[in-house]
Design an enzyme around this catalytic site. Structure first.
Site, PDB file in Angstrom:
ATOM      1  N   ARG A  95     -10.899  -0.121  14.764  1.00 21.75           N
ATOM      2  CA  ARG A  95     -10.583   0.609  13.803  1.00 21.75           C
ATOM      3  C   ARG A  95     -11.292   0.168  12.504  1.00 21.75           C
ATOM      4  O   ARG A  95     -12.162   0.641  12.136  1.00 21.75           O
ATOM      5  CB  ARG A  95      -8.944   0.552  13.391  1.00 21.75           C
ATOM      6  CG  ARG A  95      -8.556   1.791  12.721  1.00 21.75           C
ATOM      7  CD  ARG A  95      -6.887   1.740  12.487  1.00 21.75           C
ATOM      8  NE  ARG A  95      -6.534   0.509  11.837  1.00 21.75           N
ATOM      9  CZ  ARG A  95      -5.276   0.537  11.369  1.00 21.75           C
ATOM     10  NH1 ARG A  95      -4.356   1.415  11.675  1.00 21.75           N
ATOM     11  NH2 ARG A  95      -4.663  -0.639  10.762  1.00 21.75           N
ATOM     12  N   LYS A 124       0.878  -0.993   0.095  1.00 22.76           N
ATOM     13  CA  LYS A 124      -0.003   0.054   0.070  1.00 22.76           C
ATOM     14  C   LYS A 124       0.629   1.115  -0.053  1.00 22.76           C
ATOM     15  O   LYS A 124       2.102   1.221   0.095  1.00 22.76           O
ATOM     16  CB  LYS A 124      -0.929  -0.036   1.311  1.00 22.76           C
ATOM     17  CG  LYS A 124      -0.130  -0.079   2.597  1.00 22.76           C
ATOM     18  CD  LYS A 124      -1.151  -0.157   3.696  1.00 22.76           C
ATOM     19  CE  LYS A 124      -0.467  -0.014   5.044  1.00 22.76           C
ATOM     20  NZ  LYS A 124      -1.160  -0.123   6.457  1.00 22.76           N
ATOM     21  N   MET A 138      11.116  24.529   2.084  1.00 21.42           N
ATOM     22  CA  MET A 138      10.349  23.731   1.105  1.00 21.42           C
ATOM     23  C   MET A 138      11.420  22.852   0.010  1.00 21.42           C
ATOM     24  O   MET A 138      11.040  21.792  -0.337  1.00 21.42           O
ATOM     25  CB  MET A 138       9.425  24.574   0.469  1.00 21.42           C
ATOM     26  CG  MET A 138       8.557  23.618  -0.625  1.00 21.42           C
ATOM     27  SD  MET A 138       7.524  24.846  -1.750  1.00 21.42           S
ATOM     28  CE  MET A 138       6.240  25.112  -0.678  1.00 21.42           C
ATOM     29  N   TYR A 161      15.632  30.302   7.777  1.00 22.16           N
ATOM     30  CA  TYR A 161      14.351  30.914   8.049  1.00 22.16           C
ATOM     31  C   TYR A 161      14.621  31.146   9.542  1.00 22.16           C
ATOM     32  O   TYR A 161      14.737  30.232  10.162  1.00 22.16           O
ATOM     33  CB  TYR A 161      13.283  30.268   7.669  1.00 22.16           C
ATOM     34  CG  TYR A 161      12.923  30.722   6.410  1.00 22.16           C
ATOM     35  CD1 TYR A 161      12.608  31.962   5.619  1.00 22.16           C
ATOM     36  CD2 TYR A 161      12.558  29.414   5.376  1.00 22.16           C
ATOM     37  CE1 TYR A 161      12.130  32.001   4.163  1.00 22.16           C
ATOM     38  CE2 TYR A 161      12.447  29.613   4.045  1.00 22.16           C
ATOM     39  CZ  TYR A 161      11.919  30.695   3.481  1.00 22.16           C
ATOM     40  OH  TYR A 161      11.579  31.038   2.202  1.00 22.16           O
TER      41      TYR A 161
END
Length: 346
Positions: free
Chosen positions: A130, A35, A292, A244
Site C-alpha cells: 500500500r 487522523k 437522509m 421508502y
C-alpha cells in the site's frame, strides 16, 4: 432540539490510551493516531485529551490534517504524516513543523531537496503493498536515508486484528530483516499489533481505533454516544407500511416513532430493518429504511412516549452497529456527520 446529540467521552478516550500504553514496556513510547478528525470525534478536543493523558507524538493521514492538529495542540508535540511529503505540501510541512513519513524514492528526493535538514521518517512496505519503500528500494536508498538521520522507520501490519494470521509473523520477519542493526527508532504496531505482544512493539506504538472504543481492543471503553430526538409518534394499523419502498409492514396495530437522524448523519442505510435503538435499557426495532434525515422506530411495547432514543450507548457499541451493517467500527465512527449537536465530557 431538532438534531441528534453526539456525546464524546474524553475521559474514556484517555483511559483507553493509558490502557494500551500499559501493554508495552516503559521504554516503548505510545503515540496516538488522530487522523480523520480524530476518527470522527473532533481532532482538537481528542488530541488535547490524549496529550493530557501523556501522548507526545501524534499521527495524521495528510499534511492538511497536520495543520489543523498543530493549531489545536501547540508547537511541542511531534506530528507525523502517514501520507509523507506530497507535491505542494512543502510549505505546510515546514511552517507547521510536521514530520512526513516518506513513502517513495520520489518523496525522499522531494523532501531532501526542498527541506534539507527538516525532520522526517520513513515508511517501509513489508507486504501490505500500500505505502512505503519496498525491500529493493530500501536497499538502494538506505545508506543515504540513514545518513540524513530519520526520526522513525515504520511499517504497517495488514492482519493484526487476526492474531493467528501467518501474515503477522511474515511481516515481523521482513521488518526485522529491513531494519535490524540500524540506529533509529522503529514502529510496526497500531492497536492490533500492540495486542500481539512485545515482539511487535519496538520503540513506538501507534494506537488508533482502540483509543476510540473499537475492536480489536475488547477492553476499550465506549467513547461515542448518540441520542436521537423523537419528532413524532403515530399509530399505524395492521397492513400499513412505513418508509421508502414499503420495506416494513405492520403485522398488527403499532406505534411508530419518527426520529431525527439519517444517513446524512452517518447512520448507514445498511442497518435498515436490522438495528435497534434504546429507550433506557429497552431495545426498540428500527423499522423501514434509513433515509437522509429520518429513521422510524417501533415503540409499541413501551409504556411511555419517548422523547429520545439512543443509537450508540452502553447497550450498543460502534462494533455492534458495524456488525449489523456488515462493516467495521472505523466506518461507523468516521462517517459521523456534521449536524450533530456535539457535547464533550472528561
Amino acid at each position: 432540539m431538532g438534531t441528534s446529540r453526539l456525546h464524546i467521552d474524553l475521559a474514556a478516550m484517555a483511559e483507553n490510551w493509558r490502557a494500551l500504553d500499559a501493554l508495552s514496556a516503559a521504554q516503548v513510547e505510545t503515540a496516538a493516531v488522530v487522523k480523520a478528525d480524530g476518527y470522527g470525534t473532533g481532532v482538537g478536543k481528542a488530541a488535547r485529551a490524549l496529550q493530557a493523558a501523556g501522548a507526545r507524538t501524534f499521527f495524521v493521514a495528510a499534511a492538511e490534517e497536520g495543520v489543523a492538529l498543530r493549531q489545536a495542540i501547540g508547537p511541542s508535540p511531534e506530528i507525523c504524516v502517514f501520507g509523507g511529503h506530497m507535491a505542494g505540501d512543502t510549505e505546510m510541512i515546514g511552517d507547521m513543523h510536521l514530520t512526513p513519513m516518506l513513502n517513495s524514492l520520489e518523496q525522499t528526493t522531494r523532501h531532501f531537496e526542498s527541506l534539507p535538514g527538516h525532520p522526517f521518517g520513513v515508511q517501509l512496505d513489508t507486504g501490505m503493498n500500500r505505502l512505503g519503500l519496498e525491500p529493493a528500494e530500501w536497499e538502494a536508498a538506505r545508506q543515504i536515508v540513514m545518513q540524513a538521520g530519520p526520526r522513525l522507520v515504520m511499517s504497517h501490519l495488514a492482519c493484526a486484528d487476526e492474531p493467528d494470521h501467518p501474515m503477522n509473523a511474515q511481516q515481523l520477519a521482513c521488518f526485522r530483516d529491513m531494519t535490524d542493526g540500524l540506529e533509529v527508532r522503529r514502529s510496526l504496531s497500531a492497536t492490533g499489533g500492540i495486542l500481539l505482544g512485545s515482539d511487535y512493539h519496538f520503540d513506538l506504538t501507534r494506537p488508533g481505533i482502540g483509543v476510540y472504543g473499537g475492536r480489536p481492543f475488547e477492553e476499550a471503553k465506549p467513547v461515542a454516544h448518540i441520542s436521537c430526538p423523537v419528532i413524532q409518534v403515530r399509530d399505524v394499523t395492521e397492513g400499513e407500511t412505513v418508509g421508502y419502498g414499503n420495506t416494513w409492514t405492520a403485522e398488527g396495530p403499532a406505534r411508530i416513532a419518527t426520529v431525527s437522524a439519517g444517513y446524512a448523519d452517518g447512520i448507514l442505510r445498511a442497518i435498515s430493518n436490522k438495528a435497534v435503538l434504546f429507550s433506557g435499557t429497552v431495545p426498540c426495532p428500527l423499522v423501514g429504511r434509513v433515509s437522509m434525515d429520518l429513521i422510524t422506530v417501533d415503540v409499541t411495547h413501551l409504556d411511555h412516549t419517548p422523547r429520545h432514543l439512543d443509537l450508540l450507548c452502553e447497550h450498543q457499541t460502534v462494533d455492534d452497529l458495524a456488525d449489523i451493517a456488515d462493516t467495521i467500527g472505523y466506518e461507523i465512527l468516521t462517517s459521523l456527520g456534521a449536524r450533530y449537536a456535539r457535547t464533550y465530557a472528561g
